[in-house]
Design a protein around this motif. Sequence first.
Motif, short mmCIF file in Angstrom:
data_model
loop_
_atom_site.label_atom_id
_atom_site.label_comp_id
_atom_site.label_asym_id
_atom_site.label_seq_id
_atom_site.Cartn_x
_atom_site.Cartn_y
_atom_site.Cartn_z
N SER A 23 100.86 20.62 45.07
CA SER A 23 100.59 20.93 43.65
C SER A 23 99.52 22.06 43.39
N TRP A 24 98.61 22.09 44.09
CA TRP A 24 97.51 23.18 43.98
C TRP A 24 97.86 24.66 44.08
N ASP A 26 101.13 25.29 43.54
CA ASP A 26 102.16 25.35 42.71
C ASP A 26 101.33 25.82 41.38
N SER A 27 99.91 25.31 41.30
CA SER A 27 99.48 25.68 39.95
C SER A 27 98.69 27.27 40.01
N PHE A 28 98.10 27.44 41.26
CA PHE A 28 97.52 28.67 41.33
C PHE A 28 98.19 30.08 41.62
N ARG A 104 109.55 29.96 41.79
CA ARG A 104 108.27 29.78 40.92
C ARG A 104 107.76 30.87 40.21
#
Length: 435
Positions: A23-24, A26-28, A104
């Motif tokens: 998740s980290w 995926d966000s950054f 992504r």
Amino acid sequence: MKEKLLEFDYSIFHLINTTLANSWFDSFLPVWTNFHKLQVFLYIVAPLILIYVFWKARTKGVLIFAAAVIFATAVDKFVNIIKPVFNRVRPFNATDLPFPVIFRGDPQGGLSFPSGHAADGFFIAVFLGLYFPKLRWFFIGLASMTAYSRIYCGVHYPSDVLAGATLGTILAFLAFMLINKIRSAKIITLNRFVFLALVLLSWKSFSYEDPTQGKPFVPWLWEDQFKPTIKNGFDDTGFTILGVGALTTIAAHQYDYDVVEHNERGHDLLMDRETSSDFAKVGSGFLSVSVAIGQLIWDQENGLMHARALALTSLSHVSLSFIFQRHRPDGRGDYLPFPSSFPSGHASSAFTSAGSLMYAYGWKVGIPAYAVATAISISRIAENAHWISDITSGISLGVFWARASYLTHTQQTANLSWMPIPTPDGLGIYFQHQF
């Protein structure tokens, strides 16, 4: 071997894109991969970097950063030029992968190999690292994170990124050496060099469009470039040019030894040794190729015409050289693995470029270009690097392919053709007008 490399490439891609997902990341990483395009970078981060650099290294530091950005822009354009050669589809568009791809980020266009982000990032990192060694690994770390993000986001394979990083690194060292060479020779100051590069590499003038329009490179090269040029060249006028060139070459052949003996005596030369050496260097082919590359960047249609003509001239020159394998009058070595005096490569490429420039920009450019081409041809005779018949054959090749490429460019018939012809007593000019 190729299948094993592809399998390894796919397995590393799947590991980074899917197995190591979290998740980290995926966000950054989707934000980081195009962070340089965001307004927060352009209007806040970039100015802060320039202020810091100016504070630490004053004007020199700012100029070095500016040079890095300018060169990186050129690297990015170069990558876009060579991508159609490999024509590799991006992973998220691939239909033959044995696993699903997680895409992504924002929609991506273009082709996959090599990675432009990796090439640009590693160019800037290595280039700046050469000037600021203490920050070298910091810069490389940022570039590596960008390269990793391209795989993680599903827009590049590991081999794309590796190729881009390698290309960027090599070009960074070449740019570093070029700047040092310019500075040591005192040709131009660094600030003037950066200013000139900014003008030449402005987004308005430094535009590039894919000439293949998505077509695979090799079929495009043959079907759209070489095949129609060959077909257009061998018309009545084309056969006339080759015929006149052949007759002139046969006539010149009887004077080959007389001209060589005259040059060996060293009296009443058409060109002195120093001047002939200078023109021989000019006609080595580097200038012609550089002009064609410049045209491909700023004037693509005429650049294609020029490059197409040079390529076919070179192929003809090498093929004929292999067939005849004629030794040079002074016995010097050849750059090809066989004797290659006939026809003259200098004369053929020089007259190809002169003809291409004349067709592209008219007589104001054509006349000086033909004058330089003629001087280059005479220099090869004066140096005894070629027999005079080598020169006449080379000239006819250059004139022929320049015209043929022009016909492909315009898809029409050229009414006027001409070529200078060196003679033992001076220079003659052949004209033909088609009514």
